[in-house]
Design an enzyme around this catalytic site. Structure first.
Site, PDB file in Angstrom:
ATOM      1  N   GLN A   1     -20.894  17.853  66.491  1.00  0.00           N
ATOM      2  CA  GLN A   1     -20.538  17.030  65.802  1.00  0.00           C
ATOM      3  C   GLN A   1     -20.919  16.581  65.121  1.00  0.00           C
ATOM      4  O   GLN A   1     -21.549  15.266  64.310  1.00  0.00           O
ATOM      5  CB  GLN A   1     -18.934  16.121  66.087  1.00  0.00           C
TER       6      GLN A   1
ATOM      7  N   ARG B   1     -21.900   8.847  76.343  1.00  0.00           N
ATOM      8  CA  ARG B   1     -20.676  10.358  76.689  1.00  0.00           C
ATOM      9  C   ARG B   1     -20.911  11.344  75.735  1.00  0.00           C
ATOM     10  O   ARG B   1     -20.419  10.955  74.351  1.00  0.00           O
ATOM     11  CB  ARG B   1     -18.897   9.971  76.623  1.00  0.00           C
TER      12      ARG B   1
ATOM     13  N   HIS C   1     -17.780  20.564  74.834  1.00  0.00           N
ATOM     14  CA  HIS C   1     -16.263  20.594  73.949  1.00  0.00           C
ATOM     15  C   HIS C   1     -16.489  21.543  72.426  1.00  0.00           C
ATOM     16  O   HIS C   1     -17.127  20.949  71.168  1.00  0.00           O
ATOM     17  CB  HIS C   1     -17.133  18.687  73.463  1.00  0.00           C
TER      18      HIS C   1
ATOM     19  N   ASN D   1      -8.365  11.312  76.586  1.00  0.00           N
ATOM     20  CA  ASN D   1      -8.940  10.579  74.635  1.00  0.00           C
ATOM     21  C   ASN D   1      -7.274  10.857  74.279  1.00  0.00           C
ATOM     22  O   ASN D   1      -6.560  11.108  74.430  1.00  0.00           O
ATOM     23  CB  ASN D   1      -9.060  11.960  74.476  1.00  0.00           C
TER      24      ASN D   1
ATOM     25  N   GLU E   1     -12.013   8.610  75.094  1.00  0.00           N
ATOM     26  CA  GLU E   1     -11.985   8.489  74.457  1.00  0.00           C
ATOM     27  C   GLU E   1     -10.741   7.615  73.202  1.00  0.00           C
ATOM     28  O   GLU E   1      -9.961   8.002  73.808  1.00  0.00           O
ATOM     29  CB  GLU E   1     -12.397  10.147  72.398  1.00  0.00           C
TER      30      GLU E   1
ATOM     31  N   TRP F   1     -15.048   6.214  70.190  1.00  0.00           N
ATOM     32  CA  TRP F   1     -14.949   7.349  69.291  1.00  0.00           C
ATOM     33  C   TRP F   1     -15.219   6.463  68.405  1.00  0.00           C
ATOM     34  O   TRP F   1     -13.827   5.880  67.240  1.00  0.00           O
ATOM     35  CB  TRP F   1     -14.404   8.926  69.560  1.00  0.00           C
TER      36      TRP F   1
ATOM     37  N   GLU G   1     -16.055  16.094  61.231  1.00  0.00           N
ATOM     38  CA  GLU G   1     -14.658  15.996  61.936  1.00  0.00           C
ATOM     39  C   GLU G   1     -13.995  16.873  61.704  1.00  0.00           C
ATOM     40  O   GLU G   1     -12.831  16.800  61.492  1.00  0.00           O
ATOM     41  CB  GLU G   1     -13.843  14.831  61.480  1.00  0.00           C
ATOM     42  N   TRP G   2     -14.666  18.501  62.425  1.00  0.00           N
ATOM     43  CA  TRP G   2     -14.111  19.218  62.822  1.00  0.00           C
ATOM     44  C   TRP G   2     -13.412  19.735  61.871  1.00  0.00           C
ATOM     45  O   TRP G   2     -14.044  20.017  59.847  1.00  0.00           O
ATOM     46  CB  TRP G   2     -13.124  19.311  63.898  1.00  0.00           C
TER      47      TRP G   2
ATOM     48  N   PHE H   1     -15.161   8.119  61.381  1.00  0.00           N
ATOM     49  CA  PHE H   1     -15.117   7.512  62.918  1.00  0.00           C
ATOM     50  C   PHE H   1     -16.252   5.947  63.468  1.00  0.00           C
ATOM     51  O   PHE H   1     -15.689   5.778  64.589  1.00  0.00           O
ATOM     52  CB  PHE H   1     -14.748   8.453  63.825  1.00  0.00           C
TER      53      PHE H   1
HETATM   54  C1  GBH Z   1     -10.522  13.899  69.496  1.00  0.00           C
HETATM   55  O1  GBH Z   1     -10.103  14.869  69.648  1.00  0.00           O
HETATM   56  C2  GBH Z   1     -12.141  15.385  69.500  1.00  0.00           C
HETATM   57  O2  GBH Z   1     -12.651  15.124  71.229  1.00  0.00           O
HETATM   58  C3  GBH Z   1     -13.251  14.863  68.977  1.00  0.00           C
HETATM   59  O3  GBH Z   1     -14.119  15.347  68.766  1.00  0.00           O
HETATM   60  C4  GBH Z   1     -12.739  13.936  67.773  1.00  0.00           C
HETATM   61  O4  GBH Z   1     -13.666  13.661  66.696  1.00  0.00           O
HETATM   62  C5  GBH Z   1     -11.760  12.941  67.526  1.00  0.00           C
HETATM   63  O5  GBH Z   1     -10.956  12.917  68.478  1.00  0.00           O
HETATM   64  C6  GBH Z   1     -11.494  12.775  65.959  1.00  0.00           C
HETATM   65  O6  GBH Z   1     -10.543  13.358  65.916  1.00  0.00           O
HETATM   66  O7  GBH Z   1      -3.988  20.015  63.820  1.00  0.00           O
HETATM   67  O8  GBH Z   1      -2.643  18.331  62.921  1.00  0.00           O
HETATM   68  O9  GBH Z   1      -3.707  18.212  65.183  1.00  0.00           O
HETATM   69  C7  GBH Z   1      -8.238  14.367  68.567  1.00  0.00           C
HETATM   70  C8  GBH Z   1      -7.415  15.793  68.914  1.00  0.00           C
HETATM   71  C9  GBH Z   1      -6.719  16.967  67.982  1.00  0.00           C
HETATM   72  C10 GBH Z   1      -6.811  14.937  66.872  1.00  0.00           C
HETATM   73  C11 GBH Z   1      -7.102  18.439  66.209  1.00  0.00           C
HETATM   74  C12 GBH Z   1      -6.960  16.226  65.103  1.00  0.00           C
HETATM   75  C13 GBH Z   1      -6.760  17.669  64.040  1.00  0.00           C
HETATM   76  C14 GBH Z   1      -5.516  18.244  63.074  1.00  0.00           C
HETATM   77  N1  GBH Z   1      -7.607  15.530  67.446  1.00  0.00           N
HETATM   78  N2  GBH Z   1      -6.283  17.085  64.939  1.00  0.00           N
HETATM   79  S1  GBH Z   1      -3.967  18.702  63.786  1.00  0.00           S
END
Ligand code: GBH
Length: 490
Positions: free
Chosen positions: A26, A83, A128, A318, A393, A437, A444-445, A453
């Site tokens: 990220q 972290r 991660h 988290n 987190e 976080w 953000e994935w 964030f």
């Molecule tokens: C954390 O995940 C991660 O460790 C971190 O990398 C990330 O940046 C941070 O939170 C903020 O998101 O499929 O509808 O659930 C938190 C849990 C799980 C939240 C996956 C977002 C994706 C949408 N995350 N979810 S959903």
């Protein structure tokens, strides 16, 4: 556990870790620099339609090159810990099928030294979500028991090269999320799920999550066992694991819904939590899981069980959000909702059906419900016998249209969640750190760059960092609590 005294103010102990959190994919960028090869996320983000804005982490926030500047920002905030995660594909581009990449080792040596030079304690995650793609191509990564040898090899290299300076290790970040989204919903790599659950047809969403989770647990145990037998005594660090921890409340007072919430806690998240944590702490899966999955539940070997005794020094939590749970065993529910075949609950998403628990944020997966922080920390404290906890987190995300600097909603969020954390401390939970976080807006994935964030705004074109209100708020919060604990000493 202690009697609660609402009046008493708990002070954070002097060595309490206040920090910010990040992860390699990220933040770093530099996706092919200095001998690194492709990770699973490099490959995944390349597939059309996977990421909301079609983006990727090739550059991300260029932390690979800008870490000195970013560490200066942390020093200025007054945090005493950072972290972050290591990129496995930087250190072992081909896993155990190729050489170690010394450039990767040198890079993290420089990063760790730069962290320590600023009086900050590194808190390092081994993986991660991102792994060398080689391991996916070669044998299907987490579905193959071989991955344990790869993880063990990688972990040992990290302990050997960095363990003289790193005193906090976590093996995995949110393996529960990794498994649900990678092998059940199919929205994260390697995109496996069955068509009853998501829109991919490549896997068996009932069994594969169990197998992937099992291989993760065994990999964790192998790393812990190496650390304990060869490094811990000399290096004197701690090793743990980090879980995503959603708190569940029943949607109504009906007994069926209350039981559904308990199941949700024990199965879905915590299931995924217990699925991971129970075996590591107690050396067995939760009994309910054994009853439900029977023969399908993978078994541990005698060796696993030996190393699983106290297979954790701490748990990382988290905690962002909470959800309602609604019964699905005795009421009609839409197919595909809820946990898995026997769980019998619907994890009622906040914005759907008007079932918001707490205050909506604009980001669909989370609401503001600080009480969930307290409940979750107490749940972990009770279930895992007062084990040390770190909130690894917690933070507030806003859609891209969100504010540039005046992020008062983030401040309100952090302040209310930190209050809830203090309530749990007052009740006797052994909480030793809090990481927000995140320092910076970042990749953000699957949401790409559309959710922010950061305590610092990042302009994704110029990569310029600009402090938000929350940065000065956090700085002040840490400062005040330091002053308090110094008074306690005097
Ligand atoms: C954390 O995940 C991660 O460790 C971190 O990398 C990330 O940046 C941070 O939170 C903020 O998101 O499929 O509808 O659930 C938190 C849990 C799980 C939240 C996956 C977002 C994706 C949408 N995350 N979810 S959903």
């Amino acid at each position: 556990l202690r009697e609660t005294n609402e009046e008493e103010d708990v002070h954070f102990p002097k060595n309490f870790l206040f920090g910010t959190a990040s992860s390699a994919y990220q933040y770093e960028g530099a996706y092919l620099s200095d001998g690194k090869t492709l990770s699973n996320w490099d490959v995944f983000t390349n597939i059309t339609g996977k990421i909301a804005d079609g983006s990727h982490g090739k550059v991300a926030v260029d932390h690979y090159h800008r870490y000195p500047e970013d560490l200066d920002l942390m020093e200025d905030l007054g945090v005493n810990s950072y972290r972050f995660s290591l990129s496995w594909a930087r250190i072992l581009p081909k896993g155990r099928f190729g050489d170690m990449n010394m450039e990767g080792i040198y890079h993290y040596n420089r990063v760790i030294d730069a962290i320590l030079k600023r009086g900050i304690e590194p808190f390092v995650t081994l993986t991660h979500y991102d792994i060398p793609q080689e391991l996916e191509y070669r044998y299907g990564s987490w579905l193959n028991p071989q991955i344990r040898e790869d993880f063990e090899h990688y972990a040992e290299i990290c302990f050997r090269y960095f363990g003289n300076r790193v005193k906090f290790w976590s093996t995995f970040n949110e393996p529960n999320v990794q498994v649900i989204l990678g092998y059940r919903k199919g929205t994260y790599p390697p995109s496996r799920c069955s068509k009853t659950v998501g829109n991919c047809t490549r896997g068996d969403s009932e069994i594969e999550p169990l197998v992937a989770a099992h291989n993760i647990i065994r990999s964790h145990l192998a790393a812990v066992s190496i650390y304990r037998t060869k490094y811990q005594e000399q290096q004197r660090g701690k090793i743990g694991i980090v879980m995503n921890a959603i708190w569940f409340e029943p949607v109504s007072d009906a007994l069926a819904d209350r039981l559904a919430a308990e199941r949700a806690q024990a199965f879905y998240l915590t299931c995924e939590n217990c699925r991971f944590l129970d075996p590591v702490v107690f050396g067995r899966y939760p009994r309910e899981m054994q009853e439900i999955f029977g023969e399908d539940l993978p078994q541990f070997t005698k060796d696993d069980l030996k190393s699983s005794k106290n297979g954790l020094d701490f748990i990382g939590i988290n905690q962002y959000t909470s959800r309602y749970a609604k019964d699905c065993l005795h009421s009609a529910c839409e197919p595909g909702q809820g946990g898995s075949r026997a769980e019998g609950f619907v994890n009622a998403n906040a914005l759907k059906d008007g079932l918001a628990l707490g205050e909506p944020t604009g980001v669909d997966w989370f609401n503001v419900y600080p009480q969930g922080m307290e409940e979750m920390l107490m749940y972990a404290t009770e279930r895992y016998k007062n084990i040390p906890l770190y909130v690894t987190e917690n933070g507030f995300g806003e859609n891209n249209t969100g504010v540039l600097v005046n992020d008062y909603r983030r401040v309100k969020y952090m302040s209310s969640y930190l209050d809830a954390l203090k309530r749990a401390m007052r009740k006797g939970a052994d909480i030793r750190g809090y990481f927000t976080w995140s320092l910076l807006d970042n990749f953000e994935w699957i949401s790409g760059y559309t959710i922010r964030f950061g305590l610092y705004h990042v302009d994704f074109n110029t990569l310029e960092r600009t402090p938000r209100l929350s940065a000065s708020w956090y700085k002040n919060f840490i400062f005040q609590h330091r002053a308090q604990s110094q008074n306690d000493d005097a």
